[in-house]
Design a protein around this motif. Structure first.
Motif, PDB file in Angstrom:
ATOM      1  N   GLN A   1       0.805  -1.218   0.000  1.00 34.61           N
ATOM      2  CA  GLN A   1       0.000   0.000   0.000  1.00 34.61           C
ATOM      3  C   GLN A   1       0.842   1.275   0.000  1.00 34.61           C
ATOM      4  O   GLN A   1       0.292   2.378  -0.036  1.00 34.61           O
ATOM      5  N   GLY A   2       2.163   1.133   0.038  1.00 32.91           N
ATOM      6  CA  GLY A   2       3.033   2.302   0.063  1.00 32.91           C
ATOM      7  C   GLY A   2       3.013   3.044   1.376  1.00 32.91           C
ATOM      8  O   GLY A   2       3.190   4.270   1.420  1.00 32.91           O
ATOM      9  N   LEU A   3       2.829   2.311   2.479  1.00 31.73           N
ATOM     10  CA  LEU A   3       2.802   2.899   3.818  1.00 31.73           C
ATOM     11  C   LEU A   3       4.109   2.563   4.533  1.00 31.73           C
ATOM     12  O   LEU A   3       4.432   1.399   4.745  1.00 31.73           O
ATOM     13  N   GLN A   4       4.836   3.575   4.914  1.00 31.58           N
ATOM     14  CA  GLN A   4       6.188   3.413   5.473  1.00 31.58           C
ATOM     15  C   GLN A   4       6.166   3.434   6.992  1.00 31.58           C
ATOM     16  O   GLN A   4       5.402   4.175   7.604  1.00 31.58           O
ATOM     17  N   GLY A   5       7.039   2.596   7.579  1.00 36.27           N
ATOM     18  CA  GLY A   5       7.203   2.643   9.028  1.00 36.27           C
ATOM     19  C   GLY A   5       7.491   1.314   9.670  1.00 36.27           C
ATOM     20  O   GLY A   5       8.042   1.254  10.769  1.00 36.27           O
ATOM     21  N   VAL A   6       7.135   0.208   8.987  1.00 33.14           N
ATOM     22  CA  VAL A   6       7.382  -1.112   9.583  1.00 33.14           C
ATOM     23  C   VAL A   6       8.057  -2.068   8.607  1.00 33.14           C
ATOM     24  O   VAL A   6       8.280  -3.232   8.944  1.00 33.14           O
TER      25      VAL A   6
ATOM     26  N   VAL B   1       4.045   7.066   1.448  1.00 33.04           N
ATOM     27  CA  VAL B   1       5.163   7.382   0.556  1.00 33.04           C
ATOM     28  C   VAL B   1       4.982   6.805  -0.838  1.00 33.04           C
ATOM     29  O   VAL B   1       5.734   7.147  -1.758  1.00 33.04           O
ATOM     30  N   GLY B   2       4.036   5.913  -1.016  1.00 33.41           N
ATOM     31  CA  GLY B   2       3.828   5.319  -2.324  1.00 33.41           C
ATOM     32  C   GLY B   2       4.776   4.155  -2.586  1.00 33.41           C
ATOM     33  O   GLY B   2       5.557   3.747  -1.721  1.00 33.41           O
ATOM     34  N   THR B   3       4.714   3.640  -3.783  1.00 35.56           N
ATOM     35  CA  THR B   3       5.480   2.431  -4.132  1.00 35.56           C
ATOM     36  C   THR B   3       6.630   2.710  -5.086  1.00 35.56           C
ATOM     37  O   THR B   3       7.273   1.772  -5.572  1.00 35.56           O
ATOM     38  N   ASP B   4       6.925   3.980  -5.364  1.00 38.17           N
ATOM     39  CA  ASP B   4       8.047   4.312  -6.249  1.00 38.17           C
ATOM     40  C   ASP B   4       9.354   4.333  -5.450  1.00 38.17           C
ATOM     41  O   ASP B   4       9.352   4.537  -4.237  1.00 38.17           O
ATOM     42  N   PRO B   5      10.494   4.160  -6.135  1.00 37.66           N
ATOM     43  CA  PRO B   5      11.793   4.227  -5.440  1.00 37.66           C
ATOM     44  C   PRO B   5      12.032   5.611  -4.856  1.00 37.66           C
ATOM     45  O   PRO B   5      11.622   6.626  -5.421  1.00 37.66           O
ATOM     46  N   ALA B   6      12.697   5.645  -3.699  1.00 31.66           N
ATOM     47  CA  ALA B   6      13.035   6.909  -3.047  1.00 31.66           C
ATOM     48  C   ALA B   6      14.236   6.676  -2.147  1.00 31.66           C
ATOM     49  O   ALA B   6      14.470   5.547  -1.680  1.00 31.66           O
ATOM     50  N   PRO B   7      15.052   7.722  -1.904  1.00 31.00           N
ATOM     51  CA  PRO B   7      16.165   7.570  -0.958  1.00 31.00           C
ATOM     52  C   PRO B   7      15.649   7.227   0.440  1.00 31.00           C
ATOM     53  O   PRO B   7      14.534   7.593   0.813  1.00 31.00           O
ATOM     54  N   VAL B   8      16.481   6.523   1.215  1.00 33.10           N
ATOM     55  CA  VAL B   8      16.108   6.121   2.572  1.00 33.10           C
ATOM     56  C   VAL B   8      16.691   7.129   3.548  1.00 33.10           C
ATOM     57  O   VAL B   8      17.910   7.306   3.624  1.00 33.10           O
ATOM     58  N   ALA B   9      15.822   7.803   4.287  1.00 31.12           N
ATOM     59  CA  ALA B   9      16.275   8.862   5.185  1.00 31.12           C
ATOM     60  C   ALA B   9      16.992   8.311   6.413  1.00 31.12           C
ATOM     61  O   ALA B   9      17.955   8.912   6.903  1.00 31.12           O
TER      62      ALA B   9
ATOM     63  N   ALA C   1      23.663   3.558  -0.071  1.00 28.72           N
ATOM     64  CA  ALA C   1      24.230   4.898  -0.043  1.00 28.72           C
ATOM     65  C   ALA C   1      23.120   5.909   0.226  1.00 28.72           C
ATOM     66  O   ALA C   1      21.938   5.608   0.049  1.00 28.72           O
ATOM     67  N   SER C   2      23.508   7.107   0.636  1.00 27.62           N
ATOM     68  CA  SER C   2      22.506   8.108   1.009  1.00 27.62           C
ATOM     69  C   SER C   2      21.620   8.500  -0.161  1.00 27.62           C
ATOM     70  O   SER C   2      20.484   8.943   0.035  1.00 27.62           O
ATOM     71  N   ASP C   3      22.127   8.348  -1.395  1.00 31.82           N
ATOM     72  CA  ASP C   3      21.332   8.727  -2.563  1.00 31.82           C
ATOM     73  C   ASP C   3      20.738   7.529  -3.295  1.00 31.82           C
ATOM     74  O   ASP C   3      20.148   7.687  -4.369  1.00 31.82           O
ATOM     75  N   ASP C   4      20.886   6.323  -2.740  1.00 28.10           N
ATOM     76  CA  ASP C   4      20.282   5.138  -3.356  1.00 28.10           C
ATOM     77  C   ASP C   4      18.764   5.219  -3.217  1.00 28.10           C
ATOM     78  O   ASP C   4      18.242   5.403  -2.112  1.00 28.10           O
ATOM     79  N   ALA C   5      18.074   5.060  -4.336  1.00 28.51           N
ATOM     80  CA  ALA C   5      16.613   5.079  -4.315  1.00 28.51           C
ATOM     81  C   ALA C   5      16.097   3.648  -4.386  1.00 28.51           C
ATOM     82  O   ALA C   5      16.432   2.903  -5.308  1.00 28.51           O
ATOM     83  N   VAL C   6      15.290   3.261  -3.400  1.00 32.59           N
ATOM     84  CA  VAL C   6      14.732   1.912  -3.362  1.00 32.59           C
ATOM     85  C   VAL C   6      13.257   2.001  -2.991  1.00 32.59           C
ATOM     86  O   VAL C   6      12.808   2.986  -2.398  1.00 32.59           O
ATOM     87  N   THR C   7      12.515   0.983  -3.319  1.00 28.85           N
ATOM     88  CA  THR C   7      11.114   0.910  -2.935  1.00 28.85           C
ATOM     89  C   THR C   7      10.975   0.238  -1.573  1.00 28.85           C
ATOM     90  O   THR C   7      11.900  -0.435  -1.095  1.00 28.85           O
ATOM     91  N   LEU C   8       9.806   0.398  -0.975  1.00 29.11           N
ATOM     92  CA  LEU C   8       9.540  -0.321   0.267  1.00 29.11           C
ATOM     93  C   LEU C   8       9.629  -1.823   0.044  1.00 29.11           C
ATOM     94  O   LEU C   8      10.106  -2.566   0.916  1.00 29.11           O
ATOM     95  N   ALA C   9       9.191  -2.282  -1.125  1.00 27.23           N
ATOM     96  CA  ALA C   9       9.243  -3.708  -1.439  1.00 27.23           C
ATOM     97  C   ALA C   9      10.680  -4.207  -1.493  1.00 27.23           C
ATOM     98  O   ALA C   9      10.980  -5.324  -1.050  1.00 27.23           O
TER      99      ALA C   9
END
Length: 370
Positions: free
Chosen positions: A98-103, A186-194, A205-213
């Motif tokens: 569902q693109g819900l971040q936190g767990v 946050v959705g299901t698209d790749p994004a950097p991990v804070a 890396a700080s600029d690596d974009a990954v999905t929650l999946a």
């Protein structure tokens, strides 16, 4: 039915009575019948070590399930209510889809949602305290379900007011009927991990974009490599998870350990603010002692460097340390609760003798002493 059939470590005798609660109403009724005697509740059975002797009391299995989106979350978040008996990893898989971040970094943790706040479960930089809004509780002796804010639960490193630590009673004897979380949308698209801790654990890396999946997939792979994802064909997963907590000690004591022992700060020392009445101040600023900093050190490192390698077992015992990491005590097939406890005692003795640190067990014990 024996508790050995209901726990991941595969030991435990037969209770006098087992009650299955599929609804909150059934849970409240079962507890009301059990309050005056010996009782405990059972979720996934992944954090329990019970004696092989019969249990002269009632075991209530919480088999409620389900979760739902509800209103009330801040902007950018989704609030979700979860029944206590809900399989935790199934819920995590849903949040990722569902693109819900936190767990997502807590993927693969066995057990139920209701167990998560009790020991503030966490992995790879995430803890339930970061998303927990409240819990629905049934206090001992009560037939009422009350909603308690997360801030009132005393959540800390693998602890809460609800947890029964070895040799101690919990500060609040209560049963969780459900939990509520706020998860970031946050959705299901790749994004950097804070979160730096998640990046470090997953080698990002700080600029690596990954999905929650992708985070979930990496976490599951890491846990599987350590025998921490349940697999009936792998004896290393026949355990109660991490058997010992990572000890939290004074930073001064941690400095006495070899530099190779992993350690992590667990609290920040806040700057002390001093206020003076200028009418009476003599110009002298008294020295203020800062509180001692504490660090968490690796129990697995302490065990292995006490001379107990992966796969270690006592002569003739069917209990052994996991062949994948030393923090799990495993049932290699037909082990008794006495054999599990004997190995745990030996591990504690070796670590205490080598480093002067007493390891505290993480599972809940029923009829077992170390």
């Amino acid at each position: 039915m024996r508790l050995a059939d209901l726990t991941t470590i595969g030991v435990g005798g037969e209770p006098e009575l087992i009650v299955d609660a599929y609804t909150r109403e059934q849970l409240v009724s079962a507890l009301n019948d059990a309050w005056d005697g010996d009782w405990f509740v059972l979720g996934g059975g992944s954090n329990l070590l019970a004696s092989d002797e019969p249990f002269a009391g009632t075991v209530i299995r919480i088999l409620t399930s389900g979760f739902a989106r509800i209103d009330g979350a801040p902007e950018g978040f989704q609030r979700v209510s979860i029944e206590a008996g809900q399989n935790w990893d199934e819920f995590v898989a849903w949040t990722v889809a569902q693109g819900l971040q936190g767990v997502e970094a807590m993927s693969g943790i066995p057990g139920t949602a209701g167990a998560a706040p009790i020991q503030n479960v966490g992995a790879y930089g995430q803890e339930i305290v970061q998303t927990l809004v409240s819990v629905d509780l049934i206090d001992e002796g009560s037939s009422e379900i009350v909603t308690v804010p997360a801030s009132e639960l005393g959540l800390g490193p693998r602890t809460s007011e609800l947890k029964r630590h070895y040799g101690e009673e919990p500060a609040r004897v209560a049963v969780i009927a459900g939990i509520t979380l706020d998860l970031r949308v946050v959705g299901t698209d790749p994004a950097p991990v804070a979160d730096e801790r998640i990046r470090a654990a997953l080698s990002l890396a700080s600029d690596d974009a990954v999905t929650l999946a992708q985070i979930r997939e990496r976490v599951l792979a890491i846990r599987a490599s350590k025998g921490m994802v349940l697999d009936p064909t792998d004896a290393d997963t026949r355990s109660a998870g991490s058997f010992f907590n990572n000890p939290i000690i004074a930073e001064a004591d941690a400095r006495l350990l070899p530099e190779s022992c992993p350690r992590w700060p667990v609290e920040e020392v806040a700057e002390t603010v001093q206020v003076f009445d200028l009418a009476t101040w003599d110009g002298q600023v008294p020295r203020v002692e800062a509180p001692a900093s504490r660090v968490k050190v690796s129990a697995a490192w302490l065990i292995e460097n006490s001379g107990l390698p992966k796969g270690f077992s006592l002569p003739g015992s069917r209990a052994a340390l996991s062949t994948k990491h030393t923090l799990a005590i495993t049932n290699r097939g037909g082990a008794s609760s006495d054999e599990i406890a004997e190995l745990a005692r030996y591990v504690r003795m070796r670590v205490s003798g080598e480093y002067g640190i007493t390891l505290n067990p993480e599972p809940v014990f029923v009829g077992v002493e170390l």
